[in-house]
Design an enzyme around this catalytic site. Structure first.
Site, mmCIF file in Angstrom:
data_model
loop_
_atom_site.group_PDB
_atom_site.id
_atom_site.type_symbol
_atom_site.label_atom_id
_atom_site.label_comp_id
_atom_site.label_asym_id
_atom_site.label_seq_id
_atom_site.Cartn_x
_atom_site.Cartn_y
_atom_site.Cartn_z
ATOM 1 N N THR A 44 0.851 -1.183 0.000
ATOM 2 C CA THR A 44 0.000 0.000 0.000
ATOM 3 C C THR A 44 0.894 1.244 0.000
ATOM 4 O O THR A 44 2.084 1.164 0.276
ATOM 5 C CB THR A 44 -0.898 0.061 1.252
ATOM 6 O OG1 THR A 44 -0.072 0.277 2.414
ATOM 7 C CG2 THR A 44 -1.699 -1.212 1.439
ATOM 8 N N ILE A 108 2.509 -1.209 5.138
ATOM 9 C CA ILE A 108 1.885 0.078 5.435
ATOM 10 C C ILE A 108 3.002 1.108 5.606
ATOM 11 O O ILE A 108 4.028 0.825 6.231
ATOM 12 C CB ILE A 108 0.988 0.010 6.692
ATOM 13 C CG1 ILE A 108 0.270 1.350 6.920
ATOM 14 C CG2 ILE A 108 1.768 -0.444 7.928
ATOM 15 C CD1 ILE A 108 -0.832 1.288 7.962
ATOM 16 N N ILE A 139 6.615 -2.513 7.588
ATOM 17 C CA ILE A 139 6.527 -1.057 7.672
ATOM 18 C C ILE A 139 7.343 -0.450 6.545
ATOM 19 O O ILE A 139 8.538 -0.716 6.422
ATOM 20 C CB ILE A 139 7.021 -0.547 9.035
ATOM 21 C CG1 ILE A 139 6.298 -1.278 10.183
ATOM 22 C CG2 ILE A 139 6.820 0.965 9.129
ATOM 23 C CD1 ILE A 139 4.791 -1.170 10.174
ATOM 24 N N LYS A 140 6.689 0.367 5.718
ATOM 25 C CA LYS A 140 7.383 0.966 4.568
ATOM 26 C C LYS A 140 8.078 2.257 4.985
ATOM 27 O O LYS A 140 7.452 3.163 5.544
ATOM 28 C CB LYS A 140 6.386 1.270 3.447
ATOM 29 C CG LYS A 140 6.012 0.065 2.631
ATOM 30 C CD LYS A 140 5.007 0.420 1.554
ATOM 31 C CE LYS A 140 5.672 0.796 0.258
ATOM 32 N NZ LYS A 140 4.675 0.902 -0.848
ATOM 33 N N ILE A 141 9.369 2.309 4.679
ATOM 34 C CA ILE A 141 10.188 3.487 4.970
ATOM 35 C C ILE A 141 10.892 3.886 3.671
ATOM 36 O O ILE A 141 11.519 3.040 3.026
ATOM 37 C CB ILE A 141 11.231 3.184 6.061
ATOM 38 C CG1 ILE A 141 10.528 2.830 7.384
ATOM 39 C CG2 ILE A 141 12.174 4.368 6.268
ATOM 40 C CD1 ILE A 141 11.473 2.388 8.492
#
EC number: 2.2.1.2
Length: 369
Positions: A44, A108, A139-141
């Site tokens: 996402t 996310i 976790i998207k960074i």
């Protein structure tokens, strides 16, 4: 007869859907894609959530509850998006269990407004992981300069990470360093490093869009001959770098201790030039141990008619290096291309974030009326 998506899986490619909405979850569509299209994960981003909320009546009930509770826009976004990711993670839990935690992943993203703030990125990543509270969340960074130390810290805390917005080999090399440092930190802190997964999201079609624009402006025959080749060449050299870096003594030491490789993920795989085959960034980037995250249109095209012929990456390194020599010779500064793309990528996600804020603000106001 084996489908093209099944053949991709047989070649070692994980298929993730680059989309998520509550309607997709509650209708059973997401679960159906696992069975019929071999989908084993979801990514996402702010653009996807903005689109889902703008179109989706399925959020009305939650919005009404949040409005009644006096929630502000930021809290409402946090609650709505994490609820979707929780639910999607539950849909993919059997895949997660069946693959030993490799797939069945749902991503996310931290707020793109934090892309240049290391400490705030770390804090939000921890907050998102705690709220979703599922072992298969990523976790998207973003792979900005400020994002690199955040990646190390978050992985060091035992949290799995999807590193996004990678355009250059130089930055990808730094991303691998950040991942390995994070695993070393997690190991020192006593975390089970076998449970930490990470992917490095290398963007493909956006590279072609920017390079082709510059080649068209140059206008020579030599320049025109290089059109629509940069995205594939760049991604293929990223895979070469992945192979080299994870064969190093440093990486092997961690792998021997139970760590996993940080898999390359091909993102931005929807073909933007209608003159190109609509499955180009799928069929020409087949390599073992990669992820291809596809918008639904690309997924359906792949399932319908993709010609999956085996590995289309590992024998191409010399040709890909030669391409960049030619690109430089005609006058394209690829380092500038990737700088522009990173800046644009962050700006586009911030614009989508603002769109998401406005959509939620209007929905909250409407629910209160």
């Amino acid at each position: 007869m084996s489908t093209p998506t099944a053949r991709l899986v047989e070649e070692g490619v994980s298929i993730w859907l680059d989309d998520l909405s509550r309607q997709r979850i509650t209708s059973g569509n997401l679960a159906d894609l696992i069975v019929t299209r071999n989908v084993t994960g979801v990514t996402t981003n702010p653009t996807i959530f903005a689109g889902a909320l703008a179109k989706g009546e399925s959020y009305d009930g939650q919005v009404a509850i949040l409005a009644k509770d006096g929630a502000d826009v930021e809290r409402a976004i946090f609650e709505i998006t994490t609820d979707d990711v929780q639910a999607a993670s539950d849909v993919f839990r059997p895949v997660f269990d069946a693959t030993g935690g490799v797939d069945g992943r749902v991503s996310i993203e931290v707020s793109p407004e934090l892309a240049h703030d290391t400490e705030a990125t770390i804090a939000e990543a921890r907050k998102l992981a705690a709220k979703v509270d599922r072992p298969n969340v990523l976790i998207k960074i973003p792979a900005t300069k400020a994002g690199l130390p955040a990646i190390t810290e978050v992985i060091g805390a035992g949290i799995s990470v999807n590193v996004t917005l990678i355009f250059s080999l130089e930055r990808y090399d730094e991303v691998i360093d950040a991942y390995l440092a994070g695993v070393e930190k997690a190991q020192a802190a006593g975390h089970d490093i076998s449970q930490i997964q990470s992917v490095a999201s290398f963007f493909v079609s956006r590279v072609d869009s920017e390079v082709d624009k510059r080649l068209a402006a140059i206008g020579t025959d030599a320049a025109k001959a290089l059109a629509s080749r940069a995205g594939l060449a760049n991604a293929r050299l990223a895979y070469e770098l992945f192979q080299k870096r994870f064969a190093s003594d440093r990486a092997q030491s961690l792998l021997d201790a139970g760590a996993t490789v940080q898999r390359p993920l091909w993102a931005s795989t929807g073909v933007k030039d209608p003159a190109l085959p609509d499955t180009l960034y799928v069929t020409d980037l087949v390599a073992k141990g990669t992820v291809n995250t596809m918008p639904e249109k690309t997924l359906e095209a792949t399932f319908d008619h993709a010609d999956v012929t085996g590995d289309t990456v590992t024998g191409t390194y010399a040709e890909s290096h030669d391409f960049f020599t030619q690109l430089e010779a005609v006058g394209v500064d690829f380092a500038d291309v990737t700088r522009v793309l990173e800046d644009e990528g962050v700006a586009k996600f911030i614009a989508s974030w603002h769109e998401l804020q406005e959509t939620v603000k209007s929905a909250l106001a409407g629910a209160e009326a």
